[in-house]
Design a protein around this motif. Structure first.
Motif, short mmCIF file in Angstrom:
data_model
loop_
_atom_site.label_atom_id
_atom_site.label_comp_id
_atom_site.label_asym_id
_atom_site.label_seq_id
_atom_site.Cartn_x
_atom_site.Cartn_y
_atom_site.Cartn_z
N SER A 543 0.63 -1.24 0.09
CA SER A 543 -0.38 0.20 0.19
C SER A 543 1.18 0.90 -0.14
CB SER A 543 -1.01 -0.26 1.44
OG SER A 543 -0.22 0.26 2.31
N ARG A 544 2.00 1.33 -0.08
CA ARG A 544 3.09 2.22 -0.11
C ARG A 544 3.30 2.95 -0.75
NH1 ARG A 544 6.78 0.93 5.83
NH2 ARG A 544 4.82 1.15 7.30
N ARG A 545 2.58 3.79 -1.33
CA ARG A 545 3.42 3.93 -3.19
C ARG A 545 4.15 5.12 -2.87
NH1 ARG A 545 -0.52 0.79 -6.29
NH2 ARG A 545 -0.68 -1.38 -4.91
N SER A 546 5.00 5.34 -3.87
CA SER A 546 6.07 6.80 -3.99
C SER A 546 6.21 7.07 -5.20
CB SER A 546 6.87 6.14 -3.05
OG SER A 546 8.07 7.69 -3.53
N ARG A 547 5.88 8.53 -4.90
CA ARG A 547 6.70 9.42 -5.88
C ARG A 547 7.44 10.13 -6.51
NH1 ARG A 547 4.58 13.97 -7.99
NH2 ARG A 547 4.95 15.03 -10.46
N ILE A 548 8.50 10.10 -6.91
CA ILE A 548 10.10 10.82 -6.34
C ILE A 548 10.45 11.62 -7.32
CG2 ILE A 548 12.81 10.48 -6.43
CD1 ILE A 548 11.93 7.31 -5.58
N VAL A 549 10.65 12.77 -6.87
CA VAL A 549 10.61 14.53 -8.03
C VAL A 549 12.13 14.48 -8.22
CG1 VAL A 549 10.11 16.11 -8.84
CG2 VAL A 549 8.24 14.58 -7.51
N VAL A 550 12.68 14.18 -8.67
CA VAL A 550 14.15 15.09 -9.16
C VAL A 550 14.05 16.17 -9.30
CG1 VAL A 550 16.62 14.67 -9.58
CG2 VAL A 550 15.30 12.35 -8.79
N PRO A 551 15.04 16.96 -8.65
CA PRO A 551 15.23 18.68 -9.30
C PRO A 551 15.52 18.91 -10.87
CG PRO A 551 16.56 18.05 -7.67
CD PRO A 551 16.18 17.00 -7.93
N ASP A 552 15.89 20.31 -11.82
CA ASP A 552 16.14 19.56 -12.78
C ASP A 552 18.03 20.18 -12.29
OD1 ASP A 552 14.07 19.49 -13.71
OD2 ASP A 552 12.91 22.09 -13.54
N SER A 553 18.49 20.41 -10.93
CA SER A 553 20.08 20.77 -11.01
C SER A 553 20.92 19.62 -11.09
CB SER A 553 20.18 21.52 -9.57
OG SER A 553 19.20 21.09 -9.20
N VAL A 554 19.95 18.42 -10.98
CA VAL A 554 20.60 17.34 -10.97
C VAL A 554 20.91 16.80 -12.54
CG1 VAL A 554 20.21 14.72 -10.70
CG2 VAL A 554 19.60 16.25 -9.14
N THR A 555 22.69 16.11 -12.59
CA THR A 555 22.20 16.02 -14.24
C THR A 555 23.87 14.81 -13.63
OG1 THR A 555 24.63 16.90 -12.82
CG2 THR A 555 23.47 17.93 -14.23
N SER A 556 23.06 13.97 -12.42
CA SER A 556 23.94 12.18 -12.31
C SER A 556 23.01 11.99 -11.09
CB SER A 556 25.55 12.55 -12.39
OG SER A 556 25.71 12.94 -10.32
N ILE A 557 22.49 10.26 -11.53
CA ILE A 557 22.11 9.70 -10.50
C ILE A 557 22.85 8.78 -9.68
CG2 ILE A 557 20.05 8.64 -9.44
CD1 ILE A 557 18.42 10.35 -11.15
N GLY A 558 23.65 8.16 -9.40
CA GLY A 558 24.18 6.74 -8.58
C GLY A 558 23.48 5.75 -8.77
N ALA A 559 24.30 4.61 -8.46
CA ALA A 559 24.28 3.53 -9.13
C ALA A 559 23.41 3.02 -7.42
CB ALA A 559 25.48 2.50 -9.26
N GLY A 560 22.40 1.94 -7.86
CA GLY A 560 22.15 1.94 -6.28
C GLY A 560 20.70 2.94 -5.82
N ALA A 561 20.94 3.86 -6.32
CA ALA A 561 19.59 4.98 -5.62
C ALA A 561 18.48 4.81 -5.68
CB ALA A 561 20.19 6.74 -6.60
N PHE A 562 17.69 5.26 -5.08
CA PHE A 562 16.30 5.02 -5.17
C PHE A 562 16.45 2.92 -4.82
CE2 PHE A 562 16.25 8.53 -7.36
CZ PHE A 562 16.37 9.29 -6.38
N ALA A 563 17.14 2.64 -3.85
CA ALA A 563 16.66 1.02 -4.16
C ALA A 563 17.43 0.50 -3.39
CB ALA A 563 18.07 0.14 -5.14
N LYS A 564 17.31 -1.14 -3.27
CA LYS A 564 17.96 -1.70 -2.14
C LYS A 564 18.22 -3.48 -2.76
CE LYS A 564 18.54 -3.19 2.40
NZ LYS A 564 19.99 -2.88 2.85
N GLU A 565 19.58 -3.41 -2.63
CA GLU A 565 20.21 -4.57 -3.40
C GLU A 565 20.72 -4.90 -1.63
OE1 GLU A 565 24.23 -5.26 -6.04
OE2 GLU A 565 24.63 -3.91 -4.56
N ARG A 566 20.47 -7.12 -2.27
CA ARG A 566 20.46 -8.14 -0.47
C ARG A 566 22.11 -8.29 -1.25
NH1 ARG A 566 17.15 -8.82 2.48
NH2 ARG A 566 17.90 -10.88 2.42
#
Length: 643
Positions: A543-566
């Motif tokens: 039931s926990r839904r999410s919408r992630i808004v990344v600002p226009d100033s961002v030029t890079s998103i690192g590996a595994g961001a917004f994630a979970k690696e077991r």
């Protein structure tokens, strides 16, 4: 031997011991490297940016300025120095070296005829820049010119422009002149500014950058007056406001070392003089701290909820009770007490280094004052707030008065200063509201602050009034949630994206957020143990839904961001999904929740790991890296215009 401090142009354009050549924050140029050493695609210029050339930026002259505006001349010099350092590879003359060398030359160590006293034999910079600001009937006129040191002729056409009072104060005028002269000089040297560099130079400086330059200039002015502790306080303020301001950081380190040495000058050569000089220094420290605590604006956030709920109705009295969450007063700057802590710690270390504190009667300092002022104290302002409830006609149908406080108190423990934050909140509740006046939608208004107009009073007291939703988008909210920021990149936050409403900040402590670090905003979910001893189930609430808004100033998103690696699972897992582990912990079901979406700016570099995260990168890249919303529908990512 009498010596006169006569500063003439020929002396000012010489390089005394080196030049400042560490671009800061200029499109990725690494700290400690010249911009020419940064990679070509990161440099704010084409070509070599004038590497191998040097320039002295002289103090700016003023005409018709008020006494209070004279500090702007010092700040403009600092802004020109920063712009030439950040947007070119030209070595910029370091005014700290000038001060150090004049101090050495005129200290009486050298004979009048020694080679060290011959300023004319010191190597000059290639260029020098000077200018003037003059008050006019409609604003200010700014004239800047760059000349060749060798023949004093203009190296490039001079700049002549006008600016308003606001543009003078927010450095827009100085940045506009910097761009003009940089473009002309770099063009002569076979380089050009990038479009991004031009855009940055055309924009007004951030409030933090302005505050940093002003504090730095006040510190330099205090140094010239000989009030070294006051100067150190200003340098710490400058460093706190803009950690990338290299000159402020250098001055803090140098002065801390000098103050902490225990020796305060050539005159302190007998016990009485030593005692008297240290007593003056302790008194100066106490005055500096008390002035700061009492006079420096204290930034705060006044945050209020707008979620109105019914809490019961009295049918006989025809009234109802309404609640509206909380109203709170929060600290807006975690670095506000830094100048107090920095100067007291440095002076205390210096006092202890003398090994004479107890003999002089200063053994209890800073707890015990030498001047009836105290080197420690508190600043916890109190505000009286009137909150109003309005109906859909804008009529005030209820009021509530609230008293809130927020601030800092400083102490001393274990040989170091401490700072304790104080914040307060109160429930918002409107009782006995006339039901005949209640009409949807209802709204909340902060009507008065300390009995006066909110806008004027808030501005005068550095209080920002905002809703809870607005507060969650501020840097202060992220600081409160233990987020860390390094060179434009968010690198750590203890909370998941739901805790911040899914909206990432475009600014963090005055700096633009340009990147999201590796494994940022990882969601860990809730663990449930059940079934047999050989089976473990881990459920992430569907039931926990999410919408992630990344600002226009961002030029890079690192590996595994917004994630979970077991461990043992090569798949990078997006947050808010359902994950079930069967017998022996083997993966048997894996999915994103339908409707999960990420709103991305254009042209972001996505560092996705192998596995299902690739599908997000494929969708983004396949749509030409367009700004928009990428939503998971259960089978693939669907693109839509950004919402």
């Amino acid at each position: 031997m009498e010596r006169f401090f006569v500063f003439i142009l020929v002396a000012a354009v010489f390089v005394f011991g080196g030049c400042e050549s560490s671009p800061q924050g200029a499109d990725g140029a690494a700290e400690g490297l010249s911009a020419a050493e940064a990679s070509e695609d990161q440099a704010p210029y084409t070509g070599d940016g004038g590497a191998g050339k040097s320039i002295t930026i002289l103090p700016i002259n003023g005409r018709g300025l008020t006494k209070d505006q004279n500090i702007l001349l010092e700040t403009m010099q600092g802004e020109f120095m920063a712009n030439f350092s950040n947007y070119s590879a030209i070595e910029v003359f370091d005014r700290m070296n000038l001060e150090a060398n004049y101090k050495e030359i005129y200290a009486g160590w050298y004979d009048d005829n020694s080679k060290e006293m011959d300023l004319g034999k010191l190597p000059p910079t290639d260029y020098f820049m000077n200018g003037r600001v003059a008050k006019t009937e409609t604003g200010y006129a700014l004239q800047i010119q760059i000349s060749n040191t060798s023949d004093k002729r203009l190296a490039v056409p001079s700049y002549s422009g006008t600016c308003t009072s606001a543009e003078l104060n927010d450095f827009t005028g100085a940045k506009r002149a910097s761009r003009d002269q940089l473009e002309k000089l770099l063009g002569k040297l076979g380089s050009k500014l990038t479009e991004q560099a031009k855009t940055e130079l055309d924009a007004a400086a951030t409030q933090q950058a302005v505050e940093a330059q002003v504090a730095l200039s006040k510190g330099i002015e205090a140094m010239r007056k000989g009030t070294m502790v006051e100067a150190q306080s200003y340098f710490i303020q400058a460093q706190a406001a803009d950690p990338q301001l290299a000159e402020a950081a250098s001055r803090v380190n140098i002065m801390s070392r000098d103050i902490s040495s225990g020796d305060i000058g050539e005159s302190a050569r007998n016990r009485q003089a030593w005692h008297d000089d240290w007593e003056k220094r302790l008194a100066e420290c106490e005055k500096t701290v008390m002035d700061y605590m009492n006079k420096t604006p204290f930034p705060a956030y006044l945050v209020y909820s707008t979620a109105i709920k019914e809490e019961g109705q009295d049918y006989n009295r025809k009234t109802m009770n309404l609640s509206c969450g909380e109203i709170a007063l929060y600290v807006a700057s975690e670095s506000w007490p830094a100048p107090v802590m920095g100067v007291v710690d440095a002076v205390y270390a210096g006092l202890r280094a003398t090994k004479m504190a107890e003999e002089w009667g200063f053994g209890s300092w800073p707890g015990r004052s030498v001047s009836r002022g105290f080197a420690l104290g508190e600043r916890i302002p109190s505000y009286e707030i009137e909150v109003q409830l309005l109906n859909n006609k804008g009529e005030v149908i209820a009021k509530q008065g609230v008293s809130l406080r927020a601030g800092w108190s400083t102490g001393f423990d274990g040989g170091r200063t401490t700072a304790r934050k104080s914040q307060s909140s109160s429930a918002l509740r409107f009782n006995n509201v006339d039901v005949n006046k209640v009409s949807n939608p209802l709204s909340i208004k902060i009507a008065k602050l300390n009995g006066a107009d909110v806008e004027k009073t808030a501005k005068a007291n550095s209080v920002s009034v905002m809703t809870v939703d607005e507060y969650k988008k501020t840097s202060a909210y992220f600081v409160a949630n233990n987020c860390e920021f390094n060179a434009g990149v968010l690198t750590k936050c203890t909370g998941d994206v739901r805790a911040i409403g899914g909206v990432l900040p475009a600014w963090f402590n005055g700096q633009a957020v340009t990147g999201i670090g590796d494994e940022m905003f990882i969601f860990t979910g809730t663990r449930y143990l059940g079934g047999s001893e050989t089976t473990e189930e881990i459920e992430y609430n569907r039931s926990r839904r999410s919408r992630i808004v990344v600002p226009d100033s961002v030029t890079s998103i690192g590996a595994g961001a917004f994630a979970k690696e077991r461990v043992g699972n090569p798949l990078a897992v997006i947050p808010l999904y359902n994950l079930y582990l069967g017998a022996q912990g083997k993966l048997n079901l894996y999915e994103y929740p339908d409707g999960f979406s990420v709103s991305l700016p254009a042209n972001v570099g996505l560092a996705m790991r192998p596995g299902v995260m690739d599908s997000l990168a494929d969708s983004y890249n396949g749509n030409g890296r367009k700004a928009g919303t990428y939503a998971w529908d259960g089978e693939s990512w669907r693109y839509s215009a950004r919402r």
